[in-house]
Design a protein around this motif. Structure first.
Motif, PDB file in Angstrom:
ATOM      1  N   GLU A  50       0.830  -1.215   0.000  1.00 60.41           N
ATOM      2  CA  GLU A  50       0.000   0.000   0.000  1.00 60.41           C
ATOM      3  C   GLU A  50       0.870   1.273   0.000  1.00 60.41           C
ATOM      4  OE1 GLU A  50      -1.692  -2.974   3.172  1.00 60.41           O
ATOM      5  OE2 GLU A  50       0.236  -2.045   2.691  1.00 60.41           O
ATOM      6  N   PHE A  51       1.836   1.315  -0.899  1.00 61.02           N
ATOM      7  CA  PHE A  51       2.820   2.404  -0.877  1.00 61.02           C
ATOM      8  C   PHE A  51       2.207   3.753  -1.239  1.00 61.02           C
ATOM      9  CE2 PHE A  51       5.422  -1.429  -1.383  1.00 61.02           C
ATOM     10  CZ  PHE A  51       6.323  -1.236  -0.353  1.00 61.02           C
ATOM     11  N   GLU A  52       1.413   3.794  -2.306  1.00 62.06           N
ATOM     12  CA  GLU A  52       0.783   5.068  -2.685  1.00 62.06           C
ATOM     13  C   GLU A  52      -0.183   5.525  -1.608  1.00 62.06           C
ATOM     14  OE1 GLU A  52       1.408   6.974  -5.166  1.00 62.06           O
ATOM     15  OE2 GLU A  52       2.609   5.696  -6.493  1.00 62.06           O
ATOM     16  N   THR A  53      -0.957   4.593  -1.076  1.00 66.18           N
ATOM     17  CA  THR A  53      -1.945   4.920  -0.044  1.00 66.18           C
ATOM     18  C   THR A  53      -1.268   5.454   1.199  1.00 66.18           C
ATOM     19  OG1 THR A  53      -3.403   3.186  -0.883  1.00 66.18           O
ATOM     20  CG2 THR A  53      -3.817   3.974   1.347  1.00 66.18           C
ATOM     21  N   SER A  54      -0.230   4.771   1.653  1.00 68.95           N
ATOM     22  CA  SER A  54       0.480   5.175   2.867  1.00 68.95           C
ATOM     23  C   SER A  54       1.136   6.544   2.697  1.00 68.95           C
ATOM     24  CB  SER A  54       1.533   4.121   3.216  1.00 68.95           C
ATOM     25  OG  SER A  54       2.245   4.480   4.376  1.00 68.95           O
ATOM     26  N   LYS A  55       1.790   6.747   1.564  1.00 67.20           N
ATOM     27  CA  LYS A  55       2.441   8.033   1.310  1.00 67.20           C
ATOM     28  C   LYS A  55       1.421   9.164   1.260  1.00 67.20           C
ATOM     29  CE  LYS A  55       3.896   8.856  -2.876  1.00 67.20           C
ATOM     30  NZ  LYS A  55       4.677   8.815  -4.146  1.00 67.20           N
ATOM     31  N   TYR A  56       0.301   8.908   0.623  1.00 72.25           N
ATOM     32  CA  TYR A  56      -0.742   9.925   0.473  1.00 72.25           C
ATOM     33  C   TYR A  56      -1.353  10.295   1.825  1.00 72.25           C
ATOM     34  CZ  TYR A  56      -5.368  11.777  -0.831  1.00 72.25           C
ATOM     35  OH  TYR A  56      -6.511  12.527  -0.939  1.00 72.25           O
ATOM     36  N   LEU A  57      -1.763   9.301   2.602  1.00 68.30           N
ATOM     37  CA  LEU A  57      -2.443   9.578   3.872  1.00 68.30           C
ATOM     38  C   LEU A  57      -1.490  10.180   4.895  1.00 68.30           C
ATOM     39  CD1 LEU A  57      -4.594   6.333   4.160  1.00 68.30           C
ATOM     40  CD2 LEU A  57      -5.387   8.609   3.492  1.00 68.30           C
ATOM     41  N   SER A  58      -0.285   9.644   5.009  1.00 71.21           N
ATOM     42  CA  SER A  58       0.665  10.197   5.972  1.00 71.21           C
ATOM     43  C   SER A  58       1.070  11.615   5.578  1.00 71.21           C
ATOM     44  CB  SER A  58       1.896   9.298   6.105  1.00 71.21           C
ATOM     45  OG  SER A  58       2.597   9.187   4.878  1.00 71.21           O
ATOM     46  N   GLY A  59       1.149  11.865   4.265  1.00 71.62           N
ATOM     47  CA  GLY A  59       1.473  13.220   3.805  1.00 71.62           C
ATOM     48  C   GLY A  59       0.394  14.225   4.164  1.00 71.62           C
ATOM     49  N   LEU A  60      -0.872  13.830   4.044  1.00 68.51           N
ATOM     50  CA  LEU A  60      -1.966  14.718   4.436  1.00 68.51           C
ATOM     51  C   LEU A  60      -1.906  15.040   5.925  1.00 68.51           C
ATOM     52  CD1 LEU A  60      -4.981  13.121   2.504  1.00 68.51           C
ATOM     53  CD2 LEU A  60      -3.867  15.287   1.986  1.00 68.51           C
ATOM     54  N   LEU A  61      -1.661  14.028   6.746  1.00 65.71           N
ATOM     55  CA  LEU A  61      -1.591  14.240   8.190  1.00 65.71           C
ATOM     56  C   LEU A  61      -0.395  15.109   8.568  1.00 65.71           C
ATOM     57  CD1 LEU A  61      -2.619  10.649   9.219  1.00 65.71           C
ATOM     58  CD2 LEU A  61      -3.760  12.737  10.006  1.00 65.71           C
ATOM     59  N   GLU A  62       0.712  14.932   7.863  1.00 67.47           N
ATOM     60  CA  GLU A  62       1.890  15.761   8.125  1.00 67.47           C
ATOM     61  C   GLU A  62       1.587  17.230   7.861  1.00 67.47           C
ATOM     62  OE1 GLU A  62       6.548  14.684   7.764  1.00 67.47           O
ATOM     63  OE2 GLU A  62       5.347  14.411   5.949  1.00 67.47           O
ATOM     64  N   LYS A  63       0.860  17.501   6.789  1.00 70.15           N
ATOM     65  CA  LYS A  63       0.472  18.885   6.484  1.00 70.15           C
ATOM     66  C   LYS A  63      -0.458  19.466   7.533  1.00 70.15           C
ATOM     67  CE  LYS A  63       0.987  18.408   1.468  1.00 70.15           C
ATOM     68  NZ  LYS A  63       0.288  18.344   0.152  1.00 70.15           N
ATOM     69  N   GLU A  64      -1.201  18.604   8.248  1.00 68.75           N
ATOM     70  CA  GLU A  64      -2.116  19.048   9.296  1.00 68.75           C
ATOM     71  C   GLU A  64      -1.429  19.189  10.653  1.00 68.75           C
ATOM     72  OE1 GLU A  64      -5.157  20.093   9.085  1.00 68.75           O
ATOM     73  OE2 GLU A  64      -5.531  19.616   6.966  1.00 68.75           O
ATOM     74  N   GLY A  65      -0.105  19.020  10.690  1.00 67.58           N
ATOM     75  CA  GLY A  65       0.632  19.231  11.925  1.00 67.58           C
ATOM     76  C   GLY A  65       0.904  17.989  12.743  1.00 67.58           C
ATOM     77  N   PHE A  66       0.621  16.803  12.189  1.00 66.04           N
ATOM     78  CA  PHE A  66       0.901  15.563  12.895  1.00 66.04           C
ATOM     79  C   PHE A  66       2.352  15.146  12.661  1.00 66.04           C
ATOM     80  CE2 PHE A  66      -3.615  15.624  12.892  1.00 66.04           C
ATOM     81  CZ  PHE A  66      -4.044  14.812  13.931  1.00 66.04           C
ATOM     82  N   LYS A  67       2.983  14.651  13.704  1.00 70.49           N
ATOM     83  CA  LYS A  67       4.335  14.115  13.601  1.00 70.49           C
ATOM     84  C   LYS A  67       4.250  12.692  13.082  1.00 70.49           C
ATOM     85  CE  LYS A  67       8.479  13.167  16.354  1.00 70.49           C
ATOM     86  NZ  LYS A  67       9.069  13.192  17.735  1.00 70.49           N
ATOM     87  N   ILE A  68       5.017  12.367  12.047  1.00 65.70           N
ATOM     88  CA  ILE A  68       4.896  11.081  11.367  1.00 65.70           C
ATOM     89  C   ILE A  68       6.114  10.203  11.655  1.00 65.70           C
ATOM     90  CG2 ILE A  68       4.486   9.905   9.188  1.00 65.70           C
ATOM     91  CD1 ILE A  68       2.254  11.835   9.965  1.00 65.70           C
ATOM     92  N   GLN A  69       5.850   8.962  12.028  1.00 68.78           N
ATOM     93  CA  GLN A  69       6.879   7.934  12.130  1.00 68.78           C
ATOM     94  C   GLN A  69       6.529   6.856  11.119  1.00 68.78           C
ATOM     95  OE1 GLN A  69       7.184   6.093  15.986  1.00 68.78           O
ATOM     96  NE2 GLN A  69       8.690   4.588  15.305  1.00 68.78           N
ATOM     97  N   ARG A  70       7.391   6.657  10.134  1.00 72.21           N
ATOM     98  CA  ARG A  70       7.108   5.711   9.058  1.00 72.21           C
ATOM     99  C   ARG A  70       7.883   4.409   9.242  1.00 72.21           C
ATOM    100  NH1 ARG A  70       6.944  10.896   6.602  1.00 72.21           N
ATOM    101  NH2 ARG A  70       5.006  11.252   5.436  1.00 72.21           N
ATOM    102  N   GLY A  71       7.378   3.360   8.589  1.00 73.98           N
ATOM    103  CA  GLY A  71       8.048   2.065   8.620  1.00 73.98           C
ATOM    104  C   GLY A  71       8.031   1.398   9.986  1.00 73.98           C
ATOM    105  N   VAL A  72       6.989   1.606  10.766  1.00 75.82           N
ATOM    106  CA  VAL A  72       6.942   1.055  12.118  1.00 75.82           C
ATOM    107  C   VAL A  72       6.757  -0.459  12.077  1.00 75.82           C
ATOM    108  CG1 VAL A  72       6.075   3.196  13.130  1.00 75.82           C
ATOM    109  CG2 VAL A  72       4.457   1.468  12.344  1.00 75.82           C
ATOM    110  N   ALA A  73       7.203  -1.124  13.121  1.00 78.83           N
ATOM    111  CA  ALA A  73       7.086  -2.577  13.289  1.00 78.83           C
ATOM    112  C   ALA A  73       7.713  -3.350  12.135  1.00 78.83           C
ATOM    113  CB  ALA A  73       5.622  -2.980  13.475  1.00 78.83           C
ATOM    114  N   GLY A  74       8.680  -2.742  11.438  1.00 76.71           N
ATOM    115  CA  GLY A  74       9.342  -3.428  10.341  1.00 76.71           C
ATOM    116  C   GLY A  74       8.504  -3.561   9.090  1.00 76.71           C
TER     117      GLY A  74
END
Length: 531
Positions: free
Chosen positions: A57-81
């Protein structure tokens, strides 16, 4: 209608002047969410268009996490391996409210949205035939609205969002638990698409499972000239399957076992040196799941003895049966009643009835009444596990949210974004998922989610009640033990070849909101299209 005006009108219509401050805050949340309808539609349609299988789900993950980052959320990617997993966090202190929903889709479920009969966008391609494109947009809309109110009201608390990666393979959430992602969380509010409003409460009829692939190794030979020199790995697979199929007569009614042969050899004139079979072992409690796994090991060993082959295994997924927080569910249900079902249009009903007719299901259209809160029977008493004269869960589907439900108070909100009567895991369950039906259901569900978050933020006693139930009822006699083995790792290679095959063509159909108002418009689909 402008967002501020809609807030005022909602507040004036829904609450009298004597309304409490909390009522006014909930009215404010509802108005803010109404003001994000366009944002929700774009998210729902975009994720639908990506159509990615589990762990890919690479496009989905990048898209959703990017939206949240723009809203001021701190993002940690690649969790749990897991490359497509992330955590988005905003705020500080207690309570910590965790929001999750699945993002993967179904093999061979490609379907044009808004078309009430089978009409794939790309024949054979994956698609959102489960509706997982809608849950994270719902959570994001709810989180943004609550964040805005928290900032204005100076409310303490932490909001975390995470995607359910590879849920259709039950592949990620046990690893989330093992990685400690929920160790300081107070409440998990999960969402899953449905055809009506509902919230899970107490023990459920879900099955748990362990998903294992058995890989047999033999020796190749010319299948006609010297077959006696070969040792067929495929024979071992088939003998294991025969063994299980004879064993079915002697299994509990709650047991579900399914398999697919993932490698049957290369070509008939070569004795297969390698072959593999993938099993799901489902049962309604940990001990019975482990028992099925142990029987599977004996079956595989016996198959190797009969064929002079060897085997190895890998766990591809696990799930516990769910048990959900009664106090949080009761609170959420009150918010469901407060919000009510969306107002369905004539076009919405036409699509729903057209699809139901196509599927030869009762032609009742979309949900018209919210069901009562389902309260499951209490867990069985110790010693009654094998007495089927007593009330017993008989098993069914699985969801790895069950693992999370055993480490932190959890509920699952079902919201009305789909059409009643679909078979599940099928193209038909994708028909509504980029249409006004899905968009309306997401907005209604976001209001319920946001209001429940506000209740948790402003009522510490609700969190206390949730943990009292968790500690003194749910886990009083049953303690969580992971079905993962020490050496198991996320099966991040799953579905890679399929996505590599179809992604280039699917990219041409990604939703472009800068050019088209909706995905239906981009695809040139008249809403609704029925026979």
């Amino acid at each position: 209608m402008k967002p501020l005006l809609s807030i005022l009108l909602f507040s004036a219509c829904a609450f009298p002047q004597s309304a409490t401050r909390e009522d006014a805050m909930k009215a404010d949340l509802a108005g803010r969410i109404d003001g994000m309808k366009k944002q929700a539609q774009v998210m729902v349609d975009s994720v639908f268009s990506f159509g990615e299988l589990g762990f890919q789900e690479f496009e989905t993950s990048k898209y959703l996490s990017g939206l949240l980052e723009k809203e001021g959320f701190k993002i940690q990617r690649g969790v749990a391996g897991i490359p497509t997993a992330f955590i988005a966090e905003w705020g500080s202190g207690k309570p910590v409210i965790s929001l999750g929903s699945d993002i993967d889709d179904i093999p061979q479920a490609s379907q044009k949205p808004g078309v009430g009969y089978h009409d794939p966008m790309i024949e054979g391609a994956p698609g959102h035939g489960e509706g997982h494109n809608s849950g994270m947009p719902l959570n994001i809309i709810a989180a943004i609205a609550v964040k805005q109110v928290m900032e204005r009201e100076h409310l303490k608390g932490t909001i975390r969002l995470w995607p359910g990666v590879a849920e259709e393979d039950l592949g990620a959430k046990a690893y989330y638990v093992r990685a400690g992602i929920f160790k300081d969380v107070d409440v998990v509010l999960f969402t899953h698409v449905g055809a009506n409003f509902n919230v899970t409460s107490g023990p459920t009829t879900q099955s748990g499972l362990v998903s294992i692939e058995y890989m047999f190794k033999g020796e190749s030979a010319h299948a006609a000239a010297a077959p006696w020199r070969g040792r067929s790995a495929l024979d071992a697979v088939e003998l294991m399957d025969v063994g299980w199929n004879f064993r079915r007569e002697h299994l509990r009614p709650a047991t579900r076992i399914h398999y697919v042969i993932t490698n049957g050899g290369d070509q008939p004139n070569v004795v297969p040196p390698n072959a593999a079979v993938w099993y799901y072992y489902r049962e309604v409690d940990y001990d019975h799941i482990v028992n099925l796994r142990d029987i599977g090991e004996k079956m595989a060993q016996a198959a190797t003895l009969m064929t002079d082959t060897t085997y190895t295994t890998r766990v591809l997924g696990t799930a516990w049966p769910g048990h959900f927080s009664v106090p949080i569910a009761e609170d959420m249900y009150q918010n469901i009643v407060k919000i009510g079902l969306p107002q369905w249009s004539e076009a919405d009903q036409t699509l729903a009835k057209g699809l139901q007719k196509e599927l030869k299901q009762p032609v009742n259209g979309l949900a018209a009444k919210i069901p009562e809160l389902r309260r499951q029977a209490p867990p069985q008493q110790e010693g009654a596990a094998d007495d089927f004269n007593q009330r017993q869960p008989l098993g069914g589907g699985s969801d790895d949210i069950g693992d999370i439900s055993w480490v932190v108070p959890t509920v699952t909100l079902s919201y009305p974004s789909n059409i009643p009567g679909g078979p599940g895991h099928n193209w038909a369950n994708g028909v509504a998922m980029a249409t006004p039906i899905a968009h309306k259901g997401v907005i209604a569900g976001a209001k319920v989610q946001a209001m429940t978050m506000l209740d948790i933020l402003t009522h510490p006693e609700l969190v206390q009640k949730a943990w009292d139930y968790f500690n003194n009822v749910q886990t009083k006699t049953v303690k969580y033990k992971s079905l993962l083995r020490d050496g198991d790792a996320p099966a991040t290679w799953l579905n890679r070849k399929t996505m590599e095959e179809y992604r280039p063509r699917m990219k041409d159909l990604y939703y472009d909101p800068s050019r088209y108002d909706t995905y239906l418009e981009q695809l040139g689909i008249k809403y609704p299209t029925v026979r």
